[in-house]
Design a protein around this motif. Structure first.
Motif, PDB file in Angstrom:
ATOM      1  N   TYR A  26       0.835  -1.201   0.000  1.00 47.93           N
ATOM      2  CA  TYR A  26       0.000   0.000   0.000  1.00 47.93           C
ATOM      3  C   TYR A  26       0.874   1.257   0.000  1.00 47.93           C
ATOM      4  N   SER A  27       0.413   2.296  -0.717  1.00 43.59           N
ATOM      5  CA  SER A  27       1.161   3.563  -0.741  1.00 43.59           C
ATOM      6  C   SER A  27       0.328   4.741  -0.263  1.00 43.59           C
ATOM      7  N   HIS A  28      -0.930   4.540   0.074  1.00 42.32           N
ATOM      8  CA  HIS A  28      -1.822   5.590   0.604  1.00 42.32           C
ATOM      9  C   HIS A  28      -1.946   6.769  -0.365  1.00 42.32           C
ATOM     10  N   ALA A  89     -11.725   7.505   0.833  1.00 42.61           N
ATOM     11  CA  ALA A  89     -11.722   6.766  -0.431  1.00 42.61           C
ATOM     12  C   ALA A  89     -11.802   5.278  -0.133  1.00 42.61           C
ATOM     13  N   SER A  90     -12.358   4.537  -1.070  1.00 45.44           N
ATOM     14  CA  SER A  90     -12.546   3.100  -0.842  1.00 45.44           C
ATOM     15  C   SER A  90     -11.215   2.374  -0.699  1.00 45.44           C
ATOM     16  N   GLU A  91     -10.186   2.803  -1.454  1.00 48.34           N
ATOM     17  CA  GLU A  91      -8.888   2.151  -1.337  1.00 48.34           C
ATOM     18  C   GLU A  91      -8.270   2.375   0.041  1.00 48.34           C
ATOM     19  N   LEU A  92      -8.474   3.538   0.604  1.00 50.78           N
ATOM     20  CA  LEU A  92      -7.939   3.810   1.940  1.00 50.78           C
ATOM     21  C   LEU A  92      -8.665   2.986   2.996  1.00 50.78           C
ATOM     22  N   ASN A  98      -7.917  -4.281   5.592  1.00 52.23           N
ATOM     23  CA  ASN A  98      -7.186  -5.482   5.176  1.00 52.23           C
ATOM     24  C   ASN A  98      -5.959  -5.722   6.048  1.00 52.23           C
ATOM     25  N   GLN A  99      -5.261  -4.650   6.393  1.00 54.60           N
ATOM     26  CA  GLN A  99      -4.118  -4.812   7.288  1.00 54.60           C
ATOM     27  C   GLN A  99      -4.574  -5.221   8.687  1.00 54.60           C
ATOM     28  N   GLY A 100      -5.702  -4.677   9.122  1.00 63.42           N
ATOM     29  CA  GLY A 100      -6.247  -5.081  10.410  1.00 63.42           C
ATOM     30  C   GLY A 100      -6.631  -6.542  10.437  1.00 63.42           C
ATOM     31  N   ARG A 101      -7.251  -6.985   9.347  1.00 63.98           N
ATOM     32  CA  ARG A 101      -7.646  -8.396   9.257  1.00 63.98           C
ATOM     33  C   ARG A 101      -6.419  -9.309   9.305  1.00 63.98           C
ATOM     34  N   GLN A 219      -5.764   4.373 -12.110  1.00 60.89           N
ATOM     35  CA  GLN A 219      -4.432   4.612 -12.668  1.00 60.89           C
ATOM     36  C   GLN A 219      -4.044   3.465 -13.586  1.00 60.89           C
ATOM     37  N   TYR A 220      -3.431   3.780 -14.715  1.00 56.92           N
ATOM     38  CA  TYR A 220      -3.213   2.774 -15.754  1.00 56.92           C
ATOM     39  C   TYR A 220      -2.252   1.677 -15.304  1.00 56.92           C
ATOM     40  N   THR A 221      -1.109   2.058 -14.781  1.00 59.86           N
ATOM     41  CA  THR A 221      -0.167   1.067 -14.248  1.00 59.86           C
ATOM     42  C   THR A 221       0.030   1.308 -12.765  1.00 59.86           C
ATOM     43  N   ARG A 222       0.025   0.238 -11.981  1.00 57.18           N
ATOM     44  CA  ARG A 222       0.113   0.370 -10.539  1.00 57.18           C
ATOM     45  C   ARG A 222       1.005  -0.716  -9.942  1.00 57.18           C
ATOM     46  N   LEU A 223       1.845  -0.302  -9.012  1.00 58.46           N
ATOM     47  CA  LEU A 223       2.618  -1.240  -8.206  1.00 58.46           C
ATOM     48  C   LEU A 223       1.937  -1.539  -6.891  1.00 58.46           C
ATOM     49  N   PHE A 224       1.125  -0.594  -6.417  1.00 60.74           N
ATOM     50  CA  PHE A 224       0.540  -0.664  -5.081  1.00 60.74           C
ATOM     51  C   PHE A 224      -0.980  -0.785  -5.148  1.00 60.74           C
ATOM     52  N   ARG A 225      -1.556  -1.228  -4.058  1.00 64.95           N
ATOM     53  CA  ARG A 225      -3.008  -1.414  -3.976  1.00 64.95           C
ATOM     54  C   ARG A 225      -3.745  -0.152  -3.558  1.00 64.95           C
ATOM     55  N   SER A 226      -3.018   0.874  -3.170  1.00 57.68           N
ATOM     56  CA  SER A 226      -3.653   2.164  -2.841  1.00 57.68           C
ATOM     57  C   SER A 226      -2.690   3.289  -3.172  1.00 57.68           C
TER      58      SER A 226
END
Length: 226
Positions: A26-28, A89-92, A98-101, A219-226
């Motif tokens: 994640y990159s926030h 935002a939904s990603e945040l 998800n990290q809590g889970r 975003q077209y290309t992404r390394l991170f989930r947020s």
């Protein structure tokens, strides 16, 4: 010879990059800010993190962590409700839950009892528990002092964002270490502020970061989930 308290290694383990919460993915919203040229170097990366500490989700989550650490029984429910709802935002929201889970799952595999976490899970089992709330509750159960809990969590969160910046901008190891050193006083300052913030006054006003997370979804290309 003075020995470290039993809880010290516990909190060090829980904030270690090796602890399986998936924070590295994640990159926030930072990935979009780098893509659009708004974060380009160490100075702008530090400004991004400082904004989150002063006005954004890091400050809010630190306050929720403290509230969860102090709450007991029925007092945990409003903390969870506020922490789940205060996302721009939904990603945040997914990043936090998800990290809590993953954090809760790792503790369950450990086999120890964490009564506050059990209460939180029974409160809203379908919603999930934000990482900061789960961390604060577990630290209280493990006897980790609130001062150590919140400052350790903030340091781990800041270190993860700096690491993301190193990969995205990119920056070398010297710049990464320099950024963390520069942000150390702010981590201490805002950890103290979080301990003093009542639950009713917790807020997040980093609108640019919220918008970055929204734009990151497409975003077209992404390394991170947020």
């Amino acid at each position: 010879m003075t020995h470290a308290p039993d809880w010290l290694q516990t909190v060090m383990l829980w904030t270690s990059p090796a602890f399986p919460v998936g924070a590295f993915s994640y990159s926030h919203g930072l990935e979009w800010l780098v893509e659009t040229g708004q974060v380009t170097d160490r100075a702008s990366l530090e400004s991004f993190v400082l904004a989150l500490l002063e006005f954004g989700d890091l400050q809010a989550d630190a306050a929720f962590l403290c509230a969860a650490h102090c709450a007991d029984g029925a007092g945990l429910s409003p903390v969870l409700e506020e922490a789940v709802s205060l996302r721009g935002a939904s990603e945040l929201a997914s990043e936090s839950v998800n990290q809590g889970r993953a954090f809760v799952k790792a503790l369950q595999l450990e086999g120890s009892e964490y009564p506050r976490l059990s209460l939180l899970q029974n409160t809203t089992p379908d919603v999930g528990i934000p990482h900061a709330v789960a961390f604060g509750a577990a630290c209280a159960d493990a006897g980790v002092p609130i001062e150590t809990a919140v400052e350790s969590w903030l340091h781990g969160a800041v270190a993860n964002l700096v690491s993301a910046g190193q990969r995205l901008i990119p920056l070398g190891q010297r710049d990464g270490v320099a950024a963390l050193m520069a942000l150390k006083p702010s981590i201490t300052q805002f950890a103290q502020k979080a301990r003093e913030t009542p639950l009713a006054e917790v807020s997040s006003t980093s609108i640019v970061v919220d918008m970055a997370a929204i734009f990151h979804e497409t975003q077209y290309t992404r390394l991170f989930r947020s």
